[in-house]
Design a protein around this motif. Structure first.
Motif, PDB file in Angstrom:
ATOM      1  N   ALA A  52      30.379 -12.877  57.100  1.00  0.00           N
ATOM      2  CA  ALA A  52      31.544 -13.330  57.853  1.00  0.00           C
ATOM      3  C   ALA A  52      31.668 -14.846  57.822  1.00  0.00           C
ATOM      4  O   ALA A  52      32.668 -15.398  58.259  1.00  0.00           O
ATOM      5  CB  ALA A  52      31.451 -12.858  59.301  1.00  0.00           C
ATOM      6  N   VAL A  54      41.165 -19.281  55.170  1.00  0.00           N
ATOM      7  CA  VAL A  54      40.645 -19.387  56.535  1.00  0.00           C
ATOM      8  C   VAL A  54      41.125 -18.202  57.371  1.00  0.00           C
ATOM      9  O   VAL A  54      40.340 -17.494  57.985  1.00  0.00           O
ATOM     10  CB  VAL A  54      41.110 -20.714  57.160  1.00  0.00           C
ATOM     11  CG1 VAL A  54      41.023 -20.638  58.669  1.00  0.00           C
ATOM     12  CG2 VAL A  54      40.272 -21.854  56.634  1.00  0.00           C
ATOM     13  N   LEU A  55      42.424 -17.964  57.324  1.00  0.00           N
ATOM     14  CA  LEU A  55      42.942 -16.848  58.120  1.00  0.00           C
ATOM     15  C   LEU A  55      42.272 -15.550  57.693  1.00  0.00           C
ATOM     16  O   LEU A  55      41.939 -14.703  58.509  1.00  0.00           O
ATOM     17  CB  LEU A  55      44.458 -16.757  57.937  1.00  0.00           C
ATOM     18  CG  LEU A  55      45.192 -17.972  58.500  1.00  0.00           C
ATOM     19  CD1 LEU A  55      46.685 -17.846  58.273  1.00  0.00           C
ATOM     20  CD2 LEU A  55      44.891 -18.148  59.974  1.00  0.00           C
ATOM     21  N   SER A  84      39.248 -15.229  56.565  1.00  0.00           N
ATOM     22  CA  SER A  84      37.879 -15.056  57.083  1.00  0.00           C
ATOM     23  C   SER A  84      37.920 -14.654  58.537  1.00  0.00           C
ATOM     24  O   SER A  84      37.019 -13.963  59.010  1.00  0.00           O
ATOM     25  CB  SER A  84      37.047 -16.329  56.899  1.00  0.00           C
ATOM     26  OG  SER A  84      37.818 -17.360  56.413  1.00  0.00           O
ATOM     27  N   VAL A  85      38.988 -15.057  59.257  1.00  0.00           N
ATOM     28  CA  VAL A  85      39.095 -14.566  60.629  1.00  0.00           C
ATOM     29  C   VAL A  85      39.239 -13.046  60.622  1.00  0.00           C
ATOM     30  O   VAL A  85      38.521 -12.327  61.305  1.00  0.00           O
ATOM     31  CB  VAL A  85      40.303 -15.205  61.338  1.00  0.00           C
ATOM     32  CG1 VAL A  85      40.460 -14.617  62.726  1.00  0.00           C
ATOM     33  CG2 VAL A  85      40.131 -16.696  61.406  1.00  0.00           C
ATOM     34  N   ALA A  91      36.093 -11.352  59.955  1.00  0.00           N
ATOM     35  CA  ALA A  91      35.183 -11.308  61.100  1.00  0.00           C
ATOM     36  C   ALA A  91      35.372 -10.007  61.857  1.00  0.00           C
ATOM     37  O   ALA A  91      34.417  -9.395  62.319  1.00  0.00           O
ATOM     38  CB  ALA A  91      35.457 -12.496  62.015  1.00  0.00           C
TER      39      ALA A  91
END
Lengths: 101, 528, 184, 499, 645
Positions: free
Chosen positions: D387, D418-419, D421-422, D425
């Motif tokens: 993550a 980035v979004l 990887s959110v 998560a």
């Protein structure tokens, strides 16, 4: 006199496309595999044509290798198809959807 | 180099956590955890004592190369802004461990202590790191243990709350990571080398647009953490479902990280944008204050109520900060400490009640004073401190904040004052419903009063409230220089903007190109 | 090679290629494929790739295709009956391929291609020129092919070995379980 | 009829010594295994492990050398050394996972391990290739071996089906890759990477052939690295394959494919990076987004990891897009981090699988933290690393990639990443939720402690995941120097091999 | 007028605070354990000690030249940025008077409480609060700066809250307590803003503190506008604390607390804090005539308004409560018209007689066993002689019968009002004086005269209160009788001593309009007497009359009885909407629905998108190949585009 390169390339392209078509439209995996062979041959044609225009042997050597690879693939592929058929009694792509989603 | 004092403070808890995991039976786990939490506490007191009042820059600094190719270094240091928050953190962790050992946490105590201590490492690291990358690392690390604390030992929709908490925070922080990298690359343009060192980054020249976007990214991450209205909705859930200790740390320390981020990064890195953004943030802060208070008022659940009260209090913090004026900022830092102490205390008390009755519904209680006078009395003190009664800690912060705000923008202050009234309103009303009146439920007659352990937990809290209310000087003295230093660039920015405005006006007035002549403005006076 | 011959071979190979795609019966597909291969082999020879051309004819069209033939018989495959459930796929697949073909042609048709033809050295495409290259520059590759074939053999053996009934039952359990979980 | 002049060729055996060792080892294992019963294949496993170790040592010897061998067919440089080492480690991990697994699942040991080694050989070939044909042959060796390995559980219809799908699509895309090679050959007149580099640098390439060739190569490699929209096979195959093989595909095959991809595109097509950067940009965005999006609702952990693998390919493509010295080393480092983490995760999955009932459903992980705390903790670390939570390896990799992309100015792409990887998560944490926050009877566990090899694998992966993350400097510099040496080597080739 | 201030450190001030503080700690921690005796000694004891200390301080103050003050700095308090205030005590003549009132009256009320609360179980808690209150009140009056004053200001508010809700088991009481605190808070918000205004003005001149002398020294920095703003905001605070329109609503409800509380907090001391504050800041208020007018007007109106309500209330304490409000109105009228000394003077006398009145009422209630309804009393004077006499004295005082303390102070105020030109307000004040006389004597007559309406079973245990209660009555009675003589009218003996004593702090009253002091006084007194007479007629001569009147003017009577429905009004326009908005609009509407809805909505969208995308994995290889080919199309198309351009 030689056949113009574009002709040969176009022919290879056409055969390649036909191979793809077969792969997409035939549900029998064996035939799909044959279509792949078509594609490979199209590529071979391209190699030969380009090689002879460049005047280098590379093209022909590669075709040689491709044939070997094709043979190997055939062996493995057919083995896979056989083992599939044993387990499932079918060689139709649309029946082999145990794994999905 | 100072013998790695800060390193010790940061990493002793981690070691402690590992040690605790090895414990065989629970008692030992609790005790060792508590003792390990005492070490950083003692060290931070030592830090507090040895701290040089008159220096504005980072003290006890340690720096070692970490990832040289990126100019990343393991660089710790403490200044007036972080010092007190460090102290607060260590205190609250110890207290909540002491409390949780008293029967609040029944299952898997080992893991619990482990996560608490890891959390402490994360928090302290975040506060103490000067290298932006290091900061980010700790910033993310502290997320994980809190996630577990909520998710494992929480109540109700704990998983939902935990995930919500993580996703909210991560969204902000990952964007911040991108911003950090971008900033560093700009620094490379400017200084020809990669470096994540904060002091260097402070000097990075940025175009207006760049600054705006970067500020936005940073501000988003921090505003979510604070949380500022309207990004606050993760807070009530997280708070409500979290175990008591979790709520205490979450409210007491973790929320401050957002505000701290503003102080340490967002504002000093992009002072001009910060100044331009003042109206927006004042507005949001005021909305947060009033909104939080009003919504808190109608919550049927004690914890949820306290959670929303945090929204209101943090609104005050942001208000003072974006007054961008020594009084305001000092007040806002002080308010962080206050909120840590008083809201932490409130959560502890609510937790104690929950432990006895296994409900937090206000309607379940009433007339408790009869059955638990000591508890009621302590609750009263904590509540009053939270309501900002003069003489207790809350007032000092609130007043300074209001003062700073008033000097910056009196309308905002005028609205914010209503928060003082509303705060009293919902707190007293709650108290009335819980403590006063006849005992309606038979269960409440028999619940036992606080145990010695619990009183031992609350005494330091109340002592702090009194001390911070009556003699804030030693604390404020320590922040003062750092605050001044942090505000210096802001003032310069203000002067520059003012100058620009004047020039523009003059240009408009005579329809000529803006004149170069720098002329002193009201703000130059304010600047020193 | 006379241009007319090219046209002829092209026509043959294309028609037979289509045959591969259109024939219902796998056996017919295979035969069509072989025809294509042979036509291409002739084209090779026409391009001074004599050795390769013969290899194509013998090894490829010969040996490999026989392998296919065995399999077809082994599984005694019948013709695909009636319209298969994938008319949609057939339609869109055809469209997509047509588009791809168009794109390829856009690249490959004149006047885009110009490679100045450096005339062939003596013995171009002869067995020894081939082997010269093969055993000098392509030595490693050549060795690798041997490995490749070995892999193929091992793989074929490993897969096609007949498996006992008991082994099949063994896995019935977890398959059933998987079905359930997949169903959820 | 001129006699064949072998003296003309420089027989520098040393550079391919590791390859030879692996090849020989494969055959030895095969022969040794002929008489071994399926349950007692463990010995073969140790043999394999040992040979891998030897190969590793010799591969270490390659570090620092640069040059070409076999007339440019083999390129000797830090790059190939780096990849050979990582690939060998991966193979070793897979063997460790297989030791018990192969026995329990009655896999034919001889074939299994020798094919494993051959596949490894193929990957290493792709890493050390100096011309396109070697890359192609390496790829084929790898693929053929893996096709078979996927289908190894002969009685499991899923395994068969997976093999079939992988094979058909693999062969299909081989056509495109070859076509690409052919066109590049036509465009540049050679298939040796060095000269190609030179030709492109001096811009003497026939434009149209080159372009179509690039397109086809993108497609071909895109398939092997499972980039959207060439990814469709991945989840099915990963799910159907025996789990150690899934790990092998998720890590090894990706390593091999990326070795080739990076070598061909970043290094040798560098001069025309403007021609492919945008294409990769789009692929990267698609791959990340689709991978993460679909992963959210997966209930089978192998499938979930498959989609996560797709997503990670997306991140790697972000690095490729950046196209620069930093980008290259970022990709290499990321691959290393990804390798150790993913291997660990799969090792845990293997550990939880049970001969009686294979528990791949995430729901089976409920309450794991009570039944097997250590295992759960390890899994948690791996998932967090995937993550991208600092300070674990996965995070450092992302950080490296992002900074590369940003310094190349791809802000938009980084924001997308980035979004993503959110989003990622969410599903990684969902597994943690199952393990820690949900109570579930779950299935009775295989006694993991009884499988020292597996424990070792997990332990090592854990250690690596943490170390590579917490103290990344050496690995980053290794990656950087590896990539750098490849760049320099590129020019050397050019010098050495221009006609 | 800037007085030169000489400060002499004096530890006496510290002592004044120390004793109550000790009392608090003792009662808090040991009170419950050591039992009533200890508490009943310590509780009042500390107050008497504080009284002694205060006296000592006052004596020292007398010995100083006028204008000087005693100070005692405790420690620096808030020092942030450039702003700084310290915790320091400062006693000039004004605070001198106040501390005497607080400690003196306070001490006796404490003593009284010993008897009054004798049977209450929470004895110790009661005295803890009482001492805490005394402490806060003393901080309030001794503070040397506005901020510290605010500490006491809120402190007393807190204590009043705690004491009103002392019998917390009754939810109504608890509610009233909170009401008091909240209403006060509303005022305090204004107070805070006032302080902020002052600082922001001073800071322009580089002054960053709230020290009274410093403010006074730099008062020149204020423009009329800023001064008005500051004063009005501070006055808002005063209206809260001192129960003036519009924030008076809490005081009547505060009467549910124990009677000594009503006496000490809600009559004698706390409620006069507002007056004290204005007097303290007289130099500031003087700068803003408008503010002064507002103060005076509000005062006069409140005085009249509350008095009218008091007429009809049956509850003895309610009557006194409204009379308190009304008297406070007088005080504001006084300070508002510049007669600061008069205002403070009335604070003092009022402390005496109103404190006494409440104590007496308490004594009556005590005797009646908690009965507060006057309609159930009557003819009590033979049962409770001391109570009766002392209460009579107090009543005479409040009705401003010449000679009694109330007379002098009220006279001064009205005179000030008239002479400062607020003739109308003067008229209102005079009228109020009449009403005051009426309702006060109504109270006396209904309670002590006429025929007894006491329930028979209560009759036999009617008894005079114990000495601990009666002594304070007597003492305060004396005070209310002669307490006013310190401020005899000008010319008479030591005439005007009180004003002169305060003049260094509050300056001298500068009349705008000339008028004959005597004339005004006569008129006012006359009206007062008229009121008394009317009461006599209504309740002694022809007791039926009130009923008739009430019946005739039914609606008016009802309105008065229900206090003009002000509470209901506030409830309607403030409380209800507030809760509605918070609950329905903010909590449910915005928080749950909009914000959380958005967040969860995004989540749901992603998930459903995911489910959808997942379906693309049909499991059929050819579909995969098809997607693959589409990808090829895309890539090749891109390169085609690249070639073409």
């Amino acid at each position: 006199m030689m056949v113009p390169l574009p002709y040969l390339m176009a022919l290879s392209g056409a055969i390649f496309a036909i191979g793809v078509l077969g792969f997409l439209t035939r549900r029998n995996i064996l035939v799909m595999f044959m279509s792949v062979e078509l594609m490979l041959n199209a590529v071979n044609l391209a190699f030969i044509a380009l090689g002879s225009r460049l005047g280098t042997m590379d093209g022909q050597v590669i075709v040689f290798f491709v044939m070997t690879v094709a043979a190997a693939e055939a062996a493995v592929g057919l083995a896979i198809i056989i083992s599939i058929f044993r387990g499932r009694e079918t060689v139709h792509a649309d029946d082999l959807t145990l794994l999905r989603w | 180099m100072s013998g790695g004092l800060l390193t010790a403070i940061v990493f002793v808890p981690l070691l402690g956590g590992l040690f605790v995991l090895m414990q065989r039976e629970d008692r030992a786990a609790w005790n060792s955890a508590f003792i390990f939490s005492l070490i950083p506490l003692a060290l931070s007191f030592y830090l507090f004592a040895k701290f040089d009042l008159h220096s504005a820059d980072f003290q006890f600094a340690e720096q070692y190369d970490w990832i040289p190719r990126f100019g990343i270094s393991y660089h710790l240091g403490v200044d007036g802004i972080s010092l007190l928050l460090v102290l607060l953190t260590t205190i609250l962790i110890s207290l909540s461990l002491l409390y949780s050992g008293g029967g609040d946490i029944e299952e898997r105590p080992r893991e619990f202590c482990f996560f608490m201590l890891v959390l402490e490492t994360g928090l302290l690291g975040t506060l103490l790191s000067i290298d932006v990358f290091l900061f980010y690392v700790f910033w993310e690390i502290m997320l994980i243990p809190m996630y577990f604390l909520i998710g494992i030992w929480g109540h109700g929709r704990k998983v939902y709350a935990a995930i919500k908490f993580v996703l909210f925070t991560m969204t902000g922080s990952l964007l911040m990571l991108a911003a950090i990298i971008y900033l560093v690359l700009q620094a490379r343009h400017a200084f020809g080398r990669l470096s994540f060192d904060l002091q260097l980054l402070y000097q990075v020249p940025l175009s207006e647009t760049q600054a705006r976007w970067l500020f936005a990214a940073f501000a988003l991450a921090f505003a979510i953490k604070v949380p500022m209205w309207p990004l606050h909705t993760w807070l009530p859930d997280a708070h409500t479902e979290a175990p008591t200790a979790g709520s205490v740390i979450l409210a007491g320390v973790m929320l401050k990280m957002g505000a701290y981020g503003f102080l340490r990064f967002a504002i000093p890195l992009f002072p001009t944008v910060a100044v331009e953004a003042v109206p927006l943030f004042l507005a949001l802060a005021v909305i947060g204050i009033i909104y939080g208070a009003l919504v808190a008022m109608v919550q049927p659940d004690l914890k949820r109520l306290v959670a929303y009260s945090s929204v209101s209090h943090l609104g005050f913090v942001m208000l003072g900060m974006f007054a961008l004026d020594p009084q305001g900022v000092t007040g806002s830092i002080y308010q962080m400490l206050n909120h840590g102490v008083s809201t932490g205390g409130l959560f502890l008390l609510v937790g104690m009640l929950y432990m006895r009755r296994h409900t937090r519904e206000i309607s379940e209680f009433g007339g408790l004073w009869k059955s638990v006078p000591v508890y009621a009395a302590i609750f009263m003190v904590v509540m009053l401190s939270s309501a900002g009664l003069p003489g207790l800690n809350g007032f000092v912060g609130e007043f300074l904040i209001l003062l700073g705000t008033f000097l910056r923008n009196w309308i905002a202050a005028a609205f914010a004052v209503s928060g003082v009234v509303l705060g009293a309103l919902y707190l007293l009303w709650t108290y009335e419903r819980v403590m006063f009146g006849p005992i309606t439920k038979a269960v409440n007659e028999t619940i036992r009063d606080l145990t010695g352990r619990e009183i031992a937990v609350m005494i330091p809290v109340m002592a702090l409230m009194l001390f911070m209310g009556l003699y804030p000087k030693p604390l404020i003295d320590r922040m003062e220089p750092s605050v001044e230093k942090m505000l210096a660039p802001v003032h310069i920015a203000e002067v520059r903007l003012e100058q620009k405005r004047i020039d523009r006006d003059r240009a408009l007035a005579q329809g000529t190109a803006p004149a170069r002549a720098p002329k002193p403005s009201a703000l130059t006076v304010a600047a020193q | 090679m006379p241009i007319a011959l090219f046209w002829f071979l092209a026509a043959v190979s294309l028609i037979s290629a289509f045959g591969v795609v259109l024939q219902r019966n796998p056996l017919h597909c295979l035969l069509a494929l072989i025809v294509t291969l042979l036509a291409i082999a002739v084209l090779f020879i026409g391009e001074d790739a004599t050795v390769v051309g013969f290899l194509q004819a013998i090894v490829y069209a010969g040996a490999i295709m026989v392998l296919f033939l065995f399999v077809i018989w082994l599984l005694n495959l019948r013709a695909e009956m009636g319209p298969t459930g994938h008319l949609g796929l057939k339609l869109f697949g055809t469209i997509a391929v047509a588009a791809m073909f168009a794109e390829l042609m856009a690249f490959l048709l004149p006047p885009h291609l110009q490679i100045k033809f450096a005339g062939h050295a003596a013995g171009y495409g002869s067995i020894d020129s081939l082997s010269q290259t093969l055993f000098s520059e392509y030595l490693v590759a050549f060795e690798v092919t041997s490995v490749l074939l070995l892999v193929a053999v091992i793989g074929a053996v490993a897969l096609a070995r007949r498996s006992t009934a008991s082994e099949i039952q063994e896995h019935a359990a977890d398959n059933a379980r998987k079905e359930r979980s997949a169903a959820q | 009829m001129t006699p064949l002049n072998l003296a003309a060729i420089n027989f520098a055996w040393l550079p391919i010594l590791p390859l030879l060792i692996v090849a020989v080892a494969a055959m030895v294992v095969l022969l040794a295994g002929l008489r071994v019963d399926e349950e007692e294949s463990e010995g073969l496993g140790w043999l394999t492990l040992a040979s891998l170790g030897i190969a590793f040592i010799f591969a270490l010897g390659l570090v620092g050398r640069t040059g070409v061998a076999f007339a440019g067919a083999i390129s000797v440089d830090g790059f190939s050394a780096f990849f050979q080492l990582v690939i060998l480690i991966t193979a070793a991990f897979v063997v460790l996972m297989s030791l018990d697994y192969a026995g329990e699942n009655r896999l034919p040991g001889a074939e299994y391990y020798s094919l494993l080694l051959f596949a490894t050989l193929g990957m290493m070939l792709m890493a050390t290739a100096g011309d396109l044909i070697i890359i192609f042959l390496g790829l084929e060796t790898m693929s053929l071996a893996v096709y078979v390995l996927v289908g190894m559980r002969r009685r499991d219809p899923r395994s068969n089906e997976a093999a079939m799908k992988y094979f058909l699509l693999g062969a299909f895309s081989t056509g495109f890759l070859l076509y690409g090679i052919a066109l590049i050959y036509g465009a540049t007149g050679t298939i040796k990477l060095g000269p190609i580099h030179a030709a492109l640098a001096s811009n003497m390439a026939s434009n149209h052939l080159l372009m179509l060739g690039l397109a086809m190569l993108v497609v071909g490699f895109g398939f092997k690295i499972a980039a959207v929209p060439f990814h469709m096979w991945t989840p099915d195959v990963y799910e159907g394959a025996p789990t150690p093989i899934t790990a092998f595909m998720a890590v090894g095959v990706k390593l091999g494919a990326f070795a080739g991809f990076v070598r061909v595109f970043l290094i040798n097509f560098g001069p025309v990076s403007s021609h492919w950067a945008i294409a990769l940009w789009v692929l990267a965005a698609l791959t990340m987004t689709v991978g993460n999006l679909i992963a959210i609702v997966q209930t089978n952990i192998k499938r979930m990891l498959a989609y996560s693998a797709i997503a990670h390919a997306g991140y790697l493509l972000v690095g490729m897009t950046a196209a620069g010295p930093q980008a290259g080393s970022a990709v290499l480092y990321y691959l290393l981090a990804y390798a150790v983490t993913n291997l660990g995760a799969f090792a845990v999955v293997v550990a939880l699988e049970h001969r009686a009932s294979i528990s791949d459903e995430i729901s089976d992980y409920r309450g794991l933290s009570r039944r097997a705390p250590a295992l759960a903790a390890a899994m948690t670390i791996f998932l967090l690393s995937l993550a991208g939570v600092p300070p674990l390896a996965g995070f450092m990799g992302k950080f490296y990639i992002f900074s590369a992309a940003l310094s190349a100015g791809y802000v938009g792409l980084v924001v997308i990443a980035v979004l993503n990887s959110v989003t990622s998560a969410y599903y990684y944490f969902y597994v943690i939720v199952a393990m820690y926050m949900e109570e579930g009877a779950g299935l009775e566990l295989a006694r993991v402690a009884a499988k020292p090899a597996l424990v070792a694998a997990i332990g090592l992966a854990l250690f690596a995941t943490i170390v590579v993350g917490v103290y990344p400097e050496p690995y980053m510099s290794a990656a950087a120097s590896a990539y750098q040496s490849a760049l320099n080597a590129g020019t050397i080739h050019t010098a050495a091999l221009l006609p | 007028m800037v007085t030169t201030v000489v400060n002499l450190p004096s530890s006496a001030l510290a002592l004044i605070l120390l004793f109550p503080a000790l009392g608090v700690l003792f009662n808090l921690f040991f009170g419950a354990r050591l039992g009533r005796r200890a508490v009943s000694i310590v509780g009042p004891g500390v107050m008497f000690l504080a009284f002694a200390a205060a006296t000592w301080a006052l004596v020292r103050l007398f010995m100083l030249p006028p204008g000087d003050a005693l100070t005692f700095t405790l420690w620096p308090w808030i020092e942030a940025g450039r702003f700084h205030v310290e915790l320091a005590l400062r006693a000039d003549t004004l605070s001198g008077v106040m501390i005497m009132i607080v400690t003196g009256v306070g001490a006796f009320i404490h003593l009284y409480s010993v008897g009054y609360m004798a049977h209450d179980e929470d004895f110790a808690r009661f005295f803890t609060y009482m001492n805490l209150f005394a402490l806060s009140m003393l901080i309030l009056v001794l503070a040397s700066n506005l901020l510290m004053m605010f500490v006491g200001w809120e402190g007393v508010g807190l204590c009043s809250y705690l004491l009103i809700a002392f019998w917390y088991t009754n939810p109504q009481f608890a509610y009233n307590g909170r009401k008091a605190f909240i209403v006060n808070r509303v005022g305090d918000a204004g107070f805070i803003l006032g302080m902020l205004t002052i600082i922001s003005v001073l800071s322009r001149g580089g002054v960053w503190t709230l020290d009274f002398p410093t403010i006074q020294a730099h008062v020149a920095l204020f423009t009329t506008g800023t001064a008005t703003a500051a004063c009005l905001l501070l006055f808002m605070g005063a209206t809260g604390k001192s129960a003036q329109i519009p924030l008076y609503v809490w005081l009547p409800d505060a009467m549910v607390g124990p009677t000594p509380v009503s006496a000490l907090i809600h009559a004698a001391t706390m409620v006069t804090a507002g007056v004290y504050m204005i007097a303290r800041l007289n130099f500031l208020f003087m700068l803003s005539p408008d503010a002064m007018t507002v103060v005076a007007t509000i005062g006069a109106l409140t005085a009249f308004f509350a008095a009218t309500i008091a007429i009809v209330q049956p509850d003895i304490k309610k009557v006194l409560a409204y009379s308190t409000i009304s008297q406070l109105g007088y005080m504001f009228l006084g300070v508002g018209s510049g007669a600061f000394a008069a205002g403070i003077f009335h604070v003092m006398t009022h402390a005496f007689f109103k404190g006494l009145l409440f104590l007496c009422a308490g004594s009556v209630i005590h005797a009646m066993g908690g009965e507060q309804d006057m309609t159930k009393m009557g003819a009590l004077r033979k049962h409770l002689p001391i109570t009766f006499w002392t209460m009579l004295i107090a009543t005479l005082a409040i009705s401003a019968v010449p000679g009694f303390s109330g007379y002098f102070s009220k006279d001064l105020i009205l005179e000030g009002a008239y002479e400062s030109g607020h003739v109308w307000l003067w008229g209102l004040g005079v009228l109020t004086a009449g009403i005051t006389g009426f309702y006060m004597f109504r109270l006396i007559f209904m309670t002590f005269f006429g025929e007894s309406r006491v329930e028979p079973e209560k009759l036999h245990h009617l008894h005079e209160s114990p000495p601990s209660m009666t002594i304070p009555l007597v003492v305060l009675a004396i005070a209310s009788a002669i307490g006013g003589w310190v401020g005899l009218p000008k010319g008479l003996l030591w005439g005007d001593a009180f004003a002169r004593f305060l003049s260094p702090v509050v300056g001298n009253f500068r009349p705008g309009v000339e008028a004959s002091t005597l004339g005004l006084s006569v008129v006012a007194t006359g009206v007062g007497m008229l009121g008394i007479l009317l009461a006599y007629v209504c309740y002694i001569r022809m007791p039926g009359l009130p009923m008739i009147v009430a019946w005739r003017a039914k609606s008016l009577y009802q309105v008065l009885l229900d206090k003009y429905y002000i509470d209901e009004f506030y409830n309607l326009i403030i409380t209800r909407p507030l809760f509605f908005v918070s609950n329905v609009i903010l909590n449910r509407g915005i928080d749950r629905f909009m914000i959380d809805g958005t967040v969860n909505g995004i989540g749901a969208t992603v998930r459903s998108g995911s489910r959808l995308a997942r379906r693309s994995e049909t499991g059929n290889v050819q579909h995969y190949a098809f997607v693959y080919v589409l990808g090829v199309l895309g890539v090749v198309a891109y390169y085609l585009y690249l070639v073409r351009h």
